[in-house]
Design an enzyme around this catalytic site. Structure first.
Site: not given
Length: 343
Positions: A122, A219
């Protein structure tokens, strides 16, 4: 009339004392086994400290020996440990109270040895009104009074910029690469596979050390903790592939990556990662993934039920060497020949 003070009070303006530095190593409850291994490498005993959780879930810490004037190293990755009853948030708070207690007890320096840095993913806002939690954790550590942080394989090296105190960023990638040198395969048959574009630089260094080729997976993340693998960029057909990442969390990404590489024609597939978070359905995903071996380090203790094909390489020698160099004011980057900034 003026008076020359020096002529009235002749004498030295400073006082010299012989000062013996002391290194003291303490373990939190997140990974005491790693702390014990580091202590063994350093040739010291872990310092005595009382750590407990009250019935109302508040944390308590007390150092039972004097730590005044010592360099205090606190080994506490920000991870859960079912064996000691801690979750990740408990580990973070316990680290904070250990730092605060050491500062209040007049330690000379307090160094947090946190090889797994919690909330590291984060590190930016991905959507409006989100926190930057990795920055918040850095502020909490500094507010508690930490003088230095020793960590390993941050999810993004730029996290060091959240700190105003020194951060020693170590990497297990060279150690993991050396572990894979025992694979029975010709160098030309080896290919290192980056799980996404963000890991290319790291995997390139790994491949260079192995003398292997490099491939990349396409991805995308449609939502949190969900990954979709498109196709393999590079040649893996009839080759031995090693997928290298920094973290294995739910292992959904790693499983999908392994299946994509096998589908692209790889003959054998291995995996390596520094931090075995292994949350959620990680054990189930790893059990059915097409990997011969999955190699991780002991930054985080493994939960019971881990598949038999998971091998653990200890990072204790690397961390002990780094701690020794911090204590003696030697160059920490020399552990990697000055190349740890490449990861």
């Amino acid at each position: 009339m003026t008076t020359d003070i020096a002529s009235v009070r002749p004498g030295p303006t400073s006082m010299r004392f012989s000062y013996d530095k002391r290194l003291m190593l303490f373990a939190g409850r997140a990974n005491p086994a790693l702390a014990s291994a580091i202590a063994g490498q350093l040739g010291v005993e872990l310092g005595p400290v009382i750590l407990k959780t009250f019935s109302n879930d508040e944390m308590y810490c007390r150092y039972t020996d004097s730590i005044r004037g010592a360099d205090v190293f606190i080994v506490q990755p920000m991870c859960g440990n079912p064996a000691t009853g801690l979750n990740a948030n408990d580990a973070l708070l316990e680290l904070l109270v250990m730092i605060d207690a050491a500062v209040g007890a007049s330690a000379h320096r307090v160094i947090a040895v946190t090889p797994w840095y919690g909330y590291s993913r984060q590190d930016k806002k991905s959507a409006p009104r989100e926190p930057i939690s990795a920055r918040l954790v850095a502020r909490m550590l500094e507010s508690a009074g930490v003088d230095r942080v020793l960590t390993m394989d941050l999810h993004a090296g730029q996290l060091q910029g959240f700190f105003s105190r020194p951060v020693d960023h170590m990497t297990a990638l060279m150690m993991l690469a050396d572990h894979f040198r025992g694979i029975e395969a010709d160098p030309g048959e080896l290919v290192v596979v980056a799980p996404d574009a963000g890991r290319v630089k790291l995997n390139k260094q790994f491949a260079t050390r192995m003398g292997a080729g490099l491939a990349i997976l396409d991805k995308e993340r449609p939502r949190q903790q969900v990954a979709e693998i498109g196709h393999v960029i590079g040649d893996v057909r009839d080759r031995t592939a090693i997928i290298v990442d920094d973290i294995i969390d739910t292992a959904g990404t790693l499983r999908a990556a392994g299946e994509a590489v096998v589908k692209a024609g790889a003959r054998r597939v291995f995996a390596a990662a520094t931090h075995p978070v292994l949350s959620g359905r990680a054990h189930e995903n790893l059990a059915v993934a097409p990997f011969e071996r999955i190699v991780v380090t002991d930054t985080i203790p493994l939960r019971p039920g881990v598949p038999d094909n998971v091998d653990v390489v200890s990072c204790a020698p690397l961390l002990a060497d780094s701690i020794r160099r911090i204590f003696t004011d030697d160059s920490v980057s020399e552990v990697f020949g000055g190349n740890n900034h490449l990861f």
